[in-house]
Design a protein around this motif. Structure first.
Motif, PDB file in Angstrom:
ATOM      1  N   TYR A 107      14.297   1.674   2.924  1.00 20.98           N
ATOM      2  CA  TYR A 107      13.845  -0.170   2.162  1.00 20.98           C
ATOM      3  C   TYR A 107      14.785   0.020   1.143  1.00 20.98           C
ATOM      4  CZ  TYR A 107      11.275  -2.263   5.790  1.00 20.98           C
ATOM      5  OH  TYR A 107      10.513  -1.829   7.301  1.00 20.98           O
ATOM      6  N   SER A 108      16.027  -0.377   0.864  1.00 19.41           N
ATOM      7  CA  SER A 108      15.750  -0.549  -0.857  1.00 19.41           C
ATOM      8  C   SER A 108      14.934  -1.643  -1.670  1.00 19.41           C
ATOM      9  CB  SER A 108      17.623  -0.696  -1.092  1.00 19.41           C
ATOM     10  OG  SER A 108      18.517  -0.063  -0.498  1.00 19.41           O
ATOM     11  N   VAL A 109      14.643  -1.058  -3.189  1.00 19.66           N
ATOM     12  CA  VAL A 109      13.769  -1.902  -3.497  1.00 19.66           C
ATOM     13  C   VAL A 109      14.107  -1.270  -4.863  1.00 19.66           C
ATOM     14  CG1 VAL A 109      11.129  -1.581  -3.772  1.00 19.66           C
ATOM     15  CG2 VAL A 109      11.719  -1.139  -1.824  1.00 19.66           C
ATOM     16  N   ARG A 110      13.940  -2.723  -5.787  1.00 17.14           N
ATOM     17  CA  ARG A 110      14.323  -2.891  -6.851  1.00 17.14           C
ATOM     18  C   ARG A 110      12.976  -3.329  -7.464  1.00 17.14           C
ATOM     19  NH1 ARG A 110      17.101  -7.339  -6.821  1.00 17.14           N
ATOM     20  NH2 ARG A 110      18.909  -6.291  -7.808  1.00 17.14           N
ATOM     21  N   VAL A 111      12.863  -2.086  -8.581  1.00 21.04           N
ATOM     22  CA  VAL A 111      11.634  -2.009  -8.786  1.00 21.04           C
ATOM     23  C   VAL A 111      11.958  -2.472 -10.349  1.00 21.04           C
ATOM     24  CG1 VAL A 111       9.944   0.405  -9.966  1.00 21.04           C
ATOM     25  CG2 VAL A 111      11.335   0.784  -8.351  1.00 21.04           C
ATOM     26  N   GLU A 112      10.619  -3.386 -10.174  1.00 19.05           N
ATOM     27  CA  GLU A 112      10.020  -4.117 -11.189  1.00 19.05           C
ATOM     28  C   GLU A 112       9.162  -3.736 -12.469  1.00 19.05           C
ATOM     29  OE1 GLU A 112       8.542  -8.259  -9.204  1.00 19.05           O
ATOM     30  OE2 GLU A 112      10.656  -8.386  -8.817  1.00 19.05           O
ATOM     31  N   LYS A 113       8.132  -3.044 -11.317  1.00 20.20           N
ATOM     32  CA  LYS A 113       7.111  -2.814 -12.802  1.00 20.20           C
ATOM     33  C   LYS A 113       6.267  -0.842 -12.294  1.00 20.20           C
ATOM     34  CE  LYS A 113       3.957  -5.309 -14.838  1.00 20.20           C
ATOM     35  NZ  LYS A 113       2.798  -6.029 -14.640  1.00 20.20           N
ATOM     36  N   VAL A 114       6.033  -0.336 -13.269  1.00 18.81           N
ATOM     37  CA  VAL A 114       5.934   1.312 -12.586  1.00 18.81           C
ATOM     38  C   VAL A 114       4.087   1.480 -13.235  1.00 18.81           C
ATOM     39  CG1 VAL A 114       6.091   3.498 -13.209  1.00 18.81           C
ATOM     40  CG2 VAL A 114       8.214   2.075 -12.423  1.00 18.81           C
ATOM     41  N   TYR A 115       3.586   1.497 -12.036  1.00 16.63           N
ATOM     42  CA  TYR A 115       1.741   2.164 -12.735  1.00 16.63           C
ATOM     43  C   TYR A 115       1.491   3.150 -12.844  1.00 16.63           C
ATOM     44  CZ  TYR A 115       1.611  -3.122 -10.437  1.00 16.63           C
ATOM     45  OH  TYR A 115       1.950  -3.950 -10.754  1.00 16.63           O
ATOM     46  N   LYS A 116       2.231   3.911 -11.872  1.00 12.87           N
ATOM     47  CA  LYS A 116       1.919   5.024 -12.136  1.00 12.87           C
ATOM     48  C   LYS A 116       3.205   6.225 -11.801  1.00 12.87           C
ATOM     49  CE  LYS A 116      -0.411   9.000 -10.256  1.00 12.87           C
ATOM     50  NZ  LYS A 116      -1.857   9.356  -9.108  1.00 12.87           N
ATOM     51  N   GLY A 117       3.730   7.323 -12.795  1.00 19.72           N
ATOM     52  CA  GLY A 117       4.866   7.984 -11.769  1.00 19.72           C
ATOM     53  C   GLY A 117       5.844   8.052 -13.219  1.00 19.72           C
ATOM     54  N   ASP A 119       9.749   8.653 -14.505  1.00 18.26           N
ATOM     55  CA  ASP A 119      11.717   8.669 -14.385  1.00 18.26           C
ATOM     56  C   ASP A 119      12.133   8.201 -13.195  1.00 18.26           C
ATOM     57  OD1 ASP A 119      11.804  10.110 -16.720  1.00 18.26           O
ATOM     58  OD2 ASP A 119      11.291  11.860 -15.795  1.00 18.26           O
ATOM     59  N   ILE A 120      11.136   6.844 -13.229  1.00 17.50           N
ATOM     60  CA  ILE A 120      11.829   6.106 -11.882  1.00 17.50           C
ATOM     61  C   ILE A 120      12.900   4.982 -11.856  1.00 17.50           C
ATOM     62  CG2 ILE A 120      10.960   4.463  -9.924  1.00 17.50           C
ATOM     63  CD1 ILE A 120       7.848   5.516 -10.417  1.00 17.50           C
ATOM     64  N   PRO A 121      13.778   5.378 -11.062  1.00 15.04           N
ATOM     65  CA  PRO A 121      15.094   4.320 -11.612  1.00 15.04           C
ATOM     66  C   PRO A 121      14.953   2.849 -11.253  1.00 15.04           C
ATOM     67  CG  PRO A 121      15.945   6.092  -9.904  1.00 15.04           C
ATOM     68  CD  PRO A 121      13.966   6.050  -9.881  1.00 15.04           C
ATOM     69  N   ASP A 122      16.033   2.386 -11.131  1.00 14.60           N
ATOM     70  CA  ASP A 122      15.533   0.769 -11.109  1.00 14.60           C
ATOM     71  C   ASP A 122      15.572   0.244  -9.693  1.00 14.60           C
ATOM     72  OD1 ASP A 122      15.365   0.238 -14.153  1.00 14.60           O
ATOM     73  OD2 ASP A 122      17.801  -0.037 -14.049  1.00 14.60           O
ATOM     74  N   VAL A 123      15.726   1.201  -8.730  1.00 19.41           N
ATOM     75  CA  VAL A 123      16.544   0.659  -7.432  1.00 19.41           C
ATOM     76  C   VAL A 123      16.249   2.219  -6.842  1.00 19.41           C
ATOM     77  CG1 VAL A 123      18.125  -0.104  -5.236  1.00 19.41           C
ATOM     78  CG2 VAL A 123      18.039  -1.298  -7.564  1.00 19.41           C
ATOM     79  N   ILE A 124      15.027   2.197  -5.529  1.00 13.30           N
ATOM     80  CA  ILE A 124      14.501   3.427  -5.285  1.00 13.30           C
ATOM     81  C   ILE A 124      15.225   3.226  -3.408  1.00 13.30           C
ATOM     82  CG2 ILE A 124      13.244   4.107  -6.924  1.00 13.30           C
ATOM     83  CD1 ILE A 124      10.828   3.039  -5.549  1.00 13.30           C
ATOM     84  N   TYR A 207       2.992   2.743  -2.623  1.00 12.99           N
ATOM     85  CA  TYR A 207       2.339   3.514  -2.757  1.00 12.99           C
ATOM     86  C   TYR A 207       3.027   4.860  -2.391  1.00 12.99           C
ATOM     87  CZ  TYR A 207      -1.941  -0.074  -3.233  1.00 12.99           C
ATOM     88  OH  TYR A 207      -2.636   0.308  -4.447  1.00 12.99           O
ATOM     89  N   LEU A 208       3.569   5.587  -3.289  1.00 12.34           N
ATOM     90  CA  LEU A 208       4.137   6.642  -2.835  1.00 12.34           C
ATOM     91  C   LEU A 208       4.553   8.308  -2.808  1.00 12.34           C
ATOM     92  CD1 LEU A 208       7.417   4.220  -4.869  1.00 12.34           C
ATOM     93  CD2 LEU A 208       6.658   4.191  -1.758  1.00 12.34           C
ATOM     94  N   VAL A 209       4.675   8.921  -2.154  1.00 10.10           N
ATOM     95  CA  VAL A 209       4.688  10.513  -2.415  1.00 10.10           C
ATOM     96  C   VAL A 209       6.266  10.201  -2.355  1.00 10.10           C
ATOM     97  CG1 VAL A 209       2.764  10.724  -1.431  1.00 10.10           C
ATOM     98  CG2 VAL A 209       5.060  10.762  -0.175  1.00 10.10           C
ATOM     99  N   THR A 210       7.155  11.919  -2.982  1.00  8.74           N
ATOM    100  CA  THR A 210       8.674  11.984  -3.249  1.00  8.74           C
ATOM    101  C   THR A 210       8.461  13.678  -2.921  1.00  8.74           C
ATOM    102  OG1 THR A 210       7.494  12.666  -5.832  1.00  8.74           O
ATOM    103  CG2 THR A 210       8.108  10.278  -5.652  1.00  8.74           C
ATOM    104  N   ASP A 211       9.765  13.376  -2.373  1.00  2.97           N
ATOM    105  CA  ASP A 211      10.801  14.733  -1.755  1.00  2.97           C
ATOM    106  C   ASP A 211      11.828  14.172  -2.713  1.00  2.97           C
ATOM    107  OD1 ASP A 211      10.488  17.225  -0.819  1.00  2.97           O
ATOM    108  OD2 ASP A 211      11.481  16.209   0.972  1.00  2.97           O
ATOM    109  N   ASP A 212      12.267  14.945  -3.593  1.00  2.00           N
ATOM    110  CA  ASP A 212      13.719  15.461  -3.547  1.00  2.00           C
ATOM    111  C   ASP A 212      14.166  14.269  -4.595  1.00  2.00           C
ATOM    112  OD1 ASP A 212      13.613  18.177  -3.833  1.00  2.00           O
ATOM    113  OD2 ASP A 212      13.836  18.313  -1.348  1.00  2.00           O
TER     114      ASP A 212
END
Length: 252
Positions: A107-117, A119-124, A207-212
């Motif tokens: 899914y393409s998600v437009r980020v509104e608030k970052v609780y943790k993390g 350098d998270i882009p506006d859309v992920i 709730y996310l984990v990242t890879d590249d």
């Protein structure tokens, strides 16, 4: 990529490693987003994106996992995750078979608030369990992964991956129409019209984990919660730590 000793049990006997679920790879090639609509607005919150990923045509599956923490505790899940954000789905990118033979959807998600993390882009792009793929694509992926016999060898109707196949457990799936949809429903579809209509969330919490720089749901079918009136609610009725305040997710 994150590794752990967790496992998922589908039906009654299929055991898959969740460490690879956290790092499922996208296949090559550009995929056009699935068209969607906005759910009707209400006093309970703003419009949310709705798209048919096919998951509601299949019964909901449940996982049992040997995690090192309680996935029903949202604070513990947030601590485990490398990123926690709230936002809104703006498109369904595609569904595909991940490295464990599970059907997942990006899914393409437009980020509104970052609780943790950081350098998270506006859309992920966020990948969550569940979705629909054509049987031909599904079988080809299982062949590549060496998982075909584990998925289809037992002919057990409870283990067949789509609601449309339990009536023909003795039929060779390779002989079936390759356009038949294989569907897995883990109950975490943020584009589900019925779910949105039922809970009327203000936005979703991932709730996310990242890879590249690619984001995957942490805790598998516990990776999605929703925000409403400043509190974060789990989609899992058995959740012990729901709801929590946004401040708790921020570690305050």
């Amino acid at each position: 990529m994150m590794a752990n000793n967790s496992r998922v049990v589908c039906g009654i006997a299929v055991v898959l490693a969740l460490g690879a679920v956290a790092g499922c790879a996208h296949s090559d090639g550009a995929i056009a987003p699935v068209a969607g609509v906005l759910a009707g607005s209400s006093s309970a919150g703003p419009d949310l994106f709705v798209a048919d990923t096919g998951v509601e045509t299949a019964p909901r599956l449940h996982s049992e996992a040997d995690w090192s923490f309680n996935t029903d505790d949202q604070a513990a899940l947030a601590e485990f995750s490398s990123a926690v954000v709230s936002g809104k789905v703006v498109a369904v990118e595609r569904s595909y078979v991940d490295d464990n033979g599970l059907v997942v959807t990006a899914y393409s998600v437009r980020v509104e608030k970052v609780y943790k993390g950081e350098d998270i882009p506006d859309v992920i792009s966020v990948t969550l369990p569940g979705g629909s793929v054509a049987l031909g694509e599904y079988i080809a992926a299982l062949d590549t992964l060496g998982l075909y016999e584990m998925k289809f060898g037992s002919k057990d109707p409870e283990l067949l991956p789509t609601a449309g196949m339990e009536a023909v457990p003795d039929q060779d799936p390779r002989s079936m129409d390759p356009s038949t949809l294989v569907t897995e429903n883990w109950g975490v579809n943020p584009a589900s019209e019925s779910t949105i209509a039922e809970i009327r969330p203000d936005s979703w919490v991932f709730y996310l984990v990242t890879d590249d720089d690619v984001y995957y749901g942490a805790g598998f079918d516990h990776a999605l919660s929703y925000l409403k009136n400043g509190r974060v609610y789990s989609l899992n009725a058995e959740s012990e730590g729901s709801p929590v305040s946004e401040d708790e997710l921020l570690g305050r």
